[in-house]
Design an enzyme around this catalytic site. Structure first.
Site, PDB file in Angstrom:
ATOM      1  N   ASP A 209     -48.412 -33.664 -27.711  1.00 53.67           N
ATOM      2  CA  ASP A 209     -48.473 -34.503 -28.935  1.00 53.67           C
ATOM      3  C   ASP A 209     -49.867 -35.097 -29.079  1.00 53.67           C
ATOM      4  O   ASP A 209     -50.675 -35.038 -28.153  1.00 53.67           O
ATOM      5  CB  ASP A 209     -47.458 -35.644 -28.822  1.00 53.67           C
ATOM      6  N   ASP A 211     -50.336 -38.345 -29.479  1.00 52.17           N
ATOM      7  CA  ASP A 211     -50.106 -39.775 -29.270  1.00 52.17           C
ATOM      8  C   ASP A 211     -49.892 -40.450 -30.637  1.00 52.17           C
ATOM      9  O   ASP A 211     -49.079 -39.954 -31.411  1.00 52.17           O
ATOM     10  CB  ASP A 211     -51.251 -40.386 -28.441  1.00 52.17           C
TER      11      ASP A 211
HETATM   12  N1  LIG Z   1     -48.496 -39.651 -25.812  1.00 51.78           N
HETATM   13  C1  LIG Z   1     -48.139 -39.765 -24.551  1.00 51.78           C
HETATM   14  N2  LIG Z   1     -48.410 -40.910 -23.865  1.00 51.78           N
HETATM   15  C2  LIG Z   1     -48.040 -41.017 -22.558  1.00 51.78           C
HETATM   16  N3  LIG Z   1     -47.407 -40.067 -21.865  1.00 51.78           N
HETATM   17  C3  LIG Z   1     -47.132 -38.928 -22.507  1.00 51.78           C
HETATM   18  N4  LIG Z   1     -46.536 -37.795 -22.076  1.00 51.78           N
HETATM   19  C4  LIG Z   1     -46.499 -36.947 -23.127  1.00 51.78           C
HETATM   20  N5  LIG Z   1     -47.077 -37.489 -24.222  1.00 51.78           N
HETATM   21  C5  LIG Z   1     -47.479 -38.723 -23.862  1.00 51.78           C
END
Ligand SMILES: Nc1ncnc2[nH]cnc12
Ligand SMILES: CSC[C@H]1O[C@H](OP(=O)(O)O)[C@H](O)[C@@H]1O
Length: 286
Positions: A209, A211
Protein backbone atom coordinates in the site's frame (compact mmCIF):
# COMPACT_ATOMS: atom_id res chain seq x y z
CA UNK A 1 23.71 -31.33 15.71
CA UNK A 2 22.03 -28.41 13.99
CA UNK A 3 18.35 -29.01 13.15
CA UNK A 4 18.23 -26.17 10.61
CA UNK A 5 20.77 -23.89 8.95
CA UNK A 6 18.35 -21.35 7.47
CA UNK A 7 15.42 -19.79 9.32
CA UNK A 8 12.43 -18.29 7.54
CA UNK A 9 10.14 -15.87 9.36
CA UNK A 10 6.86 -15.48 7.52
CA UNK A 11 5.01 -12.25 8.17
CA UNK A 12 1.52 -11.07 7.29
CA UNK A 13 0.23 -13.26 4.47
CA UNK A 14 2.91 -15.97 4.72
CA UNK A 15 1.85 -18.42 7.42
CA UNK A 16 3.36 -21.57 5.86
CA UNK A 17 6.24 -22.34 3.52
CA UNK A 18 5.20 -24.23 0.38
CA UNK A 19 7.65 -26.77 -1.02
CA UNK A 20 9.01 -28.16 2.28
CA UNK A 21 9.65 -31.90 2.46
CA UNK A 22 10.37 -34.15 5.48
CA UNK A 23 8.19 -31.81 7.51
CA UNK A 24 7.99 -31.99 11.28
CA UNK A 25 6.71 -29.58 13.85
CA UNK A 26 8.76 -28.62 16.89
CA UNK A 27 7.92 -26.42 19.88
CA UNK A 28 11.03 -24.73 21.25
CA UNK A 29 11.16 -23.46 24.81
CA UNK A 30 13.53 -20.60 25.62
CA UNK A 31 14.72 -18.71 28.73
CA UNK A 32 12.79 -15.75 27.28
CA UNK A 33 9.41 -17.45 27.06
CA UNK A 34 7.37 -18.84 24.20
CA UNK A 35 8.05 -18.18 20.50
CA UNK A 36 5.13 -17.11 18.29
CA UNK A 37 4.27 -20.69 17.33
CA UNK A 38 5.75 -24.14 16.75
CA UNK A 39 8.58 -24.22 14.22
CA UNK A 40 8.03 -26.13 10.99
CA UNK A 41 11.25 -27.96 10.20
CA UNK A 42 11.94 -29.50 6.83
CA UNK A 43 14.04 -29.58 3.69
CA UNK A 44 13.84 -26.93 0.99
CA UNK A 45 16.05 -27.01 -2.10
CA UNK A 46 18.30 -29.52 -0.32
CA UNK A 47 18.84 -27.25 2.72
CA UNK A 48 17.57 -27.75 6.26
CA UNK A 49 15.19 -24.93 7.14
CA UNK A 50 13.02 -23.84 10.05
CA UNK A 51 9.86 -21.85 9.32
CA UNK A 52 8.12 -19.65 11.88
CA UNK A 53 4.88 -17.71 11.37
CA UNK A 54 5.77 -14.37 13.00
CA UNK A 55 2.28 -13.57 14.22
CA UNK A 56 1.45 -17.23 14.83
CA UNK A 57 -0.68 -19.38 12.55
CA UNK A 58 -4.05 -17.67 12.33
CA UNK A 59 -2.37 -14.25 12.87
CA UNK A 60 -3.02 -13.97 16.62
CA UNK A 61 -0.18 -11.77 17.92
CA UNK A 62 0.06 -7.98 17.65
CA UNK A 63 3.42 -6.46 16.63
CA UNK A 64 3.87 -5.02 20.16
CA UNK A 65 3.05 -8.41 21.71
CA UNK A 66 5.60 -10.38 19.69
CA UNK A 67 8.19 -12.17 21.80
CA UNK A 68 11.07 -11.24 19.51
CA UNK A 69 13.67 -12.57 21.94
CA UNK A 70 12.07 -16.00 22.13
CA UNK A 71 11.72 -16.16 18.33
CA UNK A 72 15.37 -15.32 17.63
CA UNK A 73 16.75 -17.35 20.56
CA UNK A 74 14.76 -20.38 19.35
CA UNK A 75 16.24 -19.97 15.85
CA UNK A 76 19.71 -19.96 17.43
CA UNK A 77 18.86 -23.05 19.49
CA UNK A 78 17.83 -24.88 16.32
CA UNK A 79 21.25 -24.11 14.82
CA UNK A 80 20.09 -21.41 12.39
CA UNK A 81 22.89 -19.20 11.01
CA UNK A 82 20.81 -17.12 8.60
CA UNK A 83 17.31 -15.72 8.84
CA UNK A 84 15.25 -14.82 5.77
CA UNK A 85 12.40 -12.58 6.87
CA UNK A 86 9.34 -11.82 4.78
CA UNK A 87 7.22 -8.79 5.67
CA UNK A 88 4.38 -6.64 4.40
CA UNK A 89 5.20 -2.91 4.24
CA UNK A 90 3.65 0.37 3.23
CA UNK A 91 5.43 2.44 0.60
CA UNK A 92 6.73 5.92 1.44
CA UNK A 93 7.87 6.65 -2.12
CA UNK A 94 5.96 6.85 -5.41
CA UNK A 95 8.52 4.54 -7.05
CA UNK A 96 7.81 1.64 -4.66
CA UNK A 97 4.53 0.33 -5.98
CA UNK A 98 2.20 -2.23 -4.41
CA UNK A 99 3.45 -5.76 -5.35
CA UNK A 100 7.09 -4.55 -5.62
CA UNK A 101 9.65 -6.16 -3.33
CA UNK A 102 12.25 -4.05 -1.53
CA UNK A 103 15.21 -5.39 0.46
CA UNK A 104 15.92 -2.69 3.07
CA UNK A 105 19.46 -2.04 4.28
CA UNK A 106 18.69 0.58 6.96
CA UNK A 107 16.13 1.13 9.71
CA UNK A 108 14.65 4.03 11.64
CA UNK A 109 13.27 3.16 15.05
CA UNK A 110 9.86 4.56 15.93
CA UNK A 111 9.00 1.81 18.43
CA UNK A 112 8.69 2.51 22.16
CA UNK A 113 7.22 -0.55 23.87
CA UNK A 114 9.56 -3.42 23.06
CA UNK A 115 12.52 -5.26 24.49
CA UNK A 116 15.25 -5.20 21.84
CA UNK A 117 18.21 -6.88 23.53
CA UNK A 118 19.24 -10.18 25.11
CA UNK A 119 21.56 -8.32 27.49
CA UNK A 120 21.02 -6.74 30.90
CA UNK A 121 20.70 -8.43 34.31
CA UNK A 122 24.42 -8.03 34.88
CA UNK A 123 25.83 -8.39 31.35
CA UNK A 124 26.44 -5.31 29.22
CA UNK A 125 27.17 -5.64 25.50
CA UNK A 126 26.97 -3.19 22.60
CA UNK A 127 27.02 -4.69 19.10
CA UNK A 128 27.79 -2.65 15.97
CA UNK A 129 24.63 -1.86 14.01
CA UNK A 130 25.74 0.66 11.37
CA UNK A 131 24.98 -1.97 8.74
CA UNK A 132 21.94 -3.61 10.29
CA UNK A 133 21.32 -6.31 7.69
CA UNK A 134 23.60 -9.03 6.36
CA UNK A 135 24.82 -8.01 2.90
CA UNK A 136 25.08 -11.64 1.74
CA UNK A 137 21.49 -12.48 2.67
CA UNK A 138 20.23 -9.17 1.24
CA UNK A 139 22.10 -9.73 -2.06
CA UNK A 140 20.80 -13.28 -2.24
CA UNK A 141 17.25 -11.96 -1.84
CA UNK A 142 17.61 -9.37 -4.63
CA UNK A 143 19.25 -11.86 -6.99
CA UNK A 144 16.47 -14.34 -6.22
CA UNK A 145 13.85 -11.70 -7.15
CA UNK A 146 15.62 -11.24 -10.47
CA UNK A 147 15.80 -14.99 -11.06
CA UNK A 148 12.07 -15.34 -10.40
CA UNK A 149 11.23 -12.31 -12.56
CA UNK A 150 9.78 -9.97 -9.94
CA UNK A 151 10.76 -6.40 -9.07
CA UNK A 152 13.20 -6.60 -6.14
CA UNK A 153 14.98 -3.40 -5.20
CA UNK A 154 18.30 -3.48 -3.37
CA UNK A 155 18.49 -1.19 -0.36
CA UNK A 156 16.18 1.31 1.29
CA UNK A 157 15.22 2.55 4.73
CA UNK A 158 12.51 0.73 6.71
CA UNK A 159 10.73 2.77 9.38
CA UNK A 160 9.71 0.46 12.21
CA UNK A 161 6.66 1.91 13.98
CA UNK A 162 4.94 0.63 17.11
CA UNK A 163 1.42 0.19 15.73
CA UNK A 164 -1.01 -1.44 15.74
CA UNK A 165 -2.75 1.63 14.32
CA UNK A 166 -1.36 2.83 11.01
CA UNK A 167 0.40 6.22 10.85
CA UNK A 168 -1.21 9.62 10.84
CA UNK A 169 -0.73 11.61 7.64
CA UNK A 170 1.62 13.99 9.47
CA UNK A 171 3.80 11.03 10.56
CA UNK A 172 3.75 9.50 7.08
CA UNK A 173 4.85 12.81 5.54
CA UNK A 174 7.53 13.22 8.22
CA UNK A 175 9.03 9.82 7.33
CA UNK A 176 8.91 10.78 3.66
CA UNK A 177 10.79 14.01 4.46
CA UNK A 178 13.47 11.83 6.09
CA UNK A 179 13.88 9.97 2.80
CA UNK A 180 12.61 6.66 4.18
CA UNK A 181 11.36 4.05 1.71
CA UNK A 182 8.98 1.68 3.46
CA UNK A 183 7.16 1.31 6.77
CA UNK A 184 6.29 -1.72 8.86
CA UNK A 185 5.93 -2.80 12.49
CA UNK A 186 8.17 -5.79 13.05
CA UNK A 187 11.61 -5.92 11.51
CA UNK A 188 13.90 -3.78 13.63
CA UNK A 189 13.79 -5.85 16.82
CA UNK A 190 14.42 -9.00 14.79
CA UNK A 191 17.44 -7.42 13.09
CA UNK A 192 18.87 -6.21 16.43
CA UNK A 193 18.40 -9.52 18.20
CA UNK A 194 19.69 -11.53 15.25
CA UNK A 195 22.85 -9.41 15.32
CA UNK A 196 23.26 -10.04 19.06
CA UNK A 197 22.73 -13.75 18.42
CA UNK A 198 25.33 -13.61 15.61
CA UNK A 199 22.74 -14.72 13.05
CA UNK A 200 22.68 -13.15 9.57
CA UNK A 201 19.39 -11.35 8.88
CA UNK A 202 17.68 -9.59 5.98
CA UNK A 203 14.09 -8.94 4.98
CA UNK A 204 12.21 -9.13 1.77
CA UNK A 205 9.64 -6.38 2.18
CA UNK A 206 6.51 -6.77 0.05
CA UNK A 207 4.90 -3.43 -0.70
CA UNK A 208 1.16 -3.65 -0.08
CA UNK A 209 0.00 0.00 0.00
CA UNK A 210 0.94 3.68 -0.15
CA UNK A 211 0.23 4.22 3.56
CA UNK A 212 -1.81 7.46 3.85
CA UNK A 213 0.31 10.13 2.15
CA UNK A 214 -0.54 9.52 -1.51
CA UNK A 215 -3.25 11.82 -2.87
CA UNK A 216 -4.02 9.45 -5.73
CA UNK A 217 -4.58 6.41 -3.47
CA UNK A 218 -6.98 5.67 -0.63
CA UNK A 219 -5.52 5.53 2.87
CA UNK A 220 -4.23 2.10 3.79
CA UNK A 221 -6.79 -0.44 5.01
CA UNK A 222 -6.42 -4.09 5.92
CA UNK A 223 -8.60 -5.35 3.07
CA UNK A 224 -6.34 -3.52 0.59
CA UNK A 225 -3.25 -5.09 2.19
CA UNK A 226 -4.78 -8.57 2.21
CA UNK A 227 -5.76 -8.30 -1.47
CA UNK A 228 -2.16 -7.43 -2.46
CA UNK A 229 -0.75 -10.12 -0.16
CA UNK A 230 -2.93 -12.73 -1.84
CA UNK A 231 -1.63 -11.61 -5.22
CA UNK A 232 1.94 -11.76 -3.95
CA UNK A 233 2.07 -14.83 -1.73
CA UNK A 234 3.04 -17.12 -4.59
CA UNK A 235 5.87 -14.81 -5.72
CA UNK A 236 7.10 -14.39 -2.14
CA UNK A 237 7.34 -18.16 -1.69
CA UNK A 238 9.12 -18.52 -5.05
CA UNK A 239 11.69 -15.86 -4.12
CA UNK A 240 12.34 -17.41 -0.70
CA UNK A 241 12.84 -20.78 -2.34
CA UNK A 242 15.26 -19.34 -4.92
CA UNK A 243 17.13 -17.49 -2.15
CA UNK A 244 17.47 -20.68 -0.09
CA UNK A 245 18.79 -22.54 -3.14
CA UNK A 246 21.35 -19.81 -3.91
CA UNK A 247 22.52 -19.13 -0.34
CA UNK A 248 26.29 -19.71 -0.08
CA UNK A 249 27.07 -22.72 2.15
CA UNK A 250 29.58 -20.95 4.38
CA UNK A 251 29.52 -17.49 5.91
CA UNK A 252 32.16 -14.93 4.93
CA UNK A 253 30.35 -11.91 6.44
CA UNK A 254 31.10 -10.63 9.95
CA UNK A 255 27.67 -11.47 11.43
CA UNK A 256 28.97 -14.65 13.07
CA UNK A 257 31.46 -12.63 15.14
CA UNK A 258 29.27 -9.69 16.11
CA UNK A 259 29.84 -10.23 19.85
CA UNK A 260 33.60 -10.63 19.63
CA UNK A 261 34.38 -7.11 20.88
CA UNK A 262 30.92 -6.21 22.18
CA UNK A 263 30.88 -7.55 25.75
CA UNK A 264 31.95 -4.85 28.17
CA UNK A 265 31.33 -6.52 31.49
CA UNK A 266 34.30 -7.87 33.42
CA UNK A 267 33.96 -11.64 32.94
CA UNK A 268 34.43 -12.17 36.70
CA UNK A 269 31.53 -9.81 37.42
CA UNK A 270 28.94 -11.63 35.28
CA UNK A 271 26.27 -13.15 37.57
CA UNK A 272 25.97 -16.94 37.33
CA UNK A 273 22.26 -16.69 36.52
CA UNK A 274 22.85 -14.34 33.56
CA UNK A 275 25.75 -16.47 32.34
CA UNK A 276 23.49 -19.53 32.37
CA UNK A 277 20.60 -17.76 30.63
CA UNK A 278 22.81 -16.54 27.79
CA UNK A 279 25.15 -19.53 27.53
CA UNK A 280 23.92 -20.35 24.02
CA UNK A 281 25.05 -16.92 22.78
CA UNK A 282 28.06 -16.32 24.99
CA UNK A 283 29.78 -19.59 25.80
CA UNK A 284 32.37 -19.15 23.07
CA UNK A 285 33.47 -15.82 24.58
CA UNK A 286 33.40 -16.64 28.33
N1 LIG B 1 1.21 1.27 5.76
C1 LIG B 1 1.72 0.41 6.62
N2 LIG B 1 2.19 0.86 7.82
C2 LIG B 1 2.72 -0.03 8.71
N3 LIG B 1 2.82 -1.35 8.50
C3 LIG B 1 2.38 -1.81 7.33
N4 LIG B 1 2.37 -3.06 6.83
C4 LIG B 1 1.81 -2.99 5.60
N5 LIG B 1 1.47 -1.72 5.29
C5 LIG B 1 1.82 -0.97 6.35
C1 LIG C 1 -1.18 -6.65 7.87
S1 LIG C 1 -0.96 -4.96 8.09
C2 LIG C 1 0.22 -4.59 9.35
C3 LIG C 1 1.15 -5.71 9.74
O1 LIG C 1 1.78 -6.19 8.52
C4 LIG C 1 3.17 -6.19 8.72
O2 LIG C 1 3.46 -7.43 9.35
P1 LIG C 1 4.77 -8.29 9.05
O3 LIG C 1 5.95 -7.38 9.20
O4 LIG C 1 4.76 -9.38 10.06
O5 LIG C 1 4.60 -8.81 7.63
C5 LIG C 1 3.39 -5.01 9.65
O6 LIG C 1 4.66 -5.03 10.24
C6 LIG C 1 2.25 -5.15 10.62
O7 LIG C 1 2.55 -6.06 11.64
Amino acid sequence: MSKAEIGIIGGSGLYAMPGLSNIREERVTTPFGEPSDAFILGDLEGRKVAFLARHGRGHRILPSELNFRANIYAMKALGVERILSVSAVGSLKEEHKPTDFVVPDQFIDRTFARVSTFFGEGIVAHVAFGDPVCATVADTFTSACKAVGVVGKAGGTYVCMEGPQFSTRAESNLYRSWGADVIGMTNLQEAKLAREAEICYATMAMVTDYDCWHEGHDDVTIDQIVAVLHQNAENAAKVVRAAVAAMPETRTCGCGEALKFAILTDRKAIPAEARKKLALLLDKYL
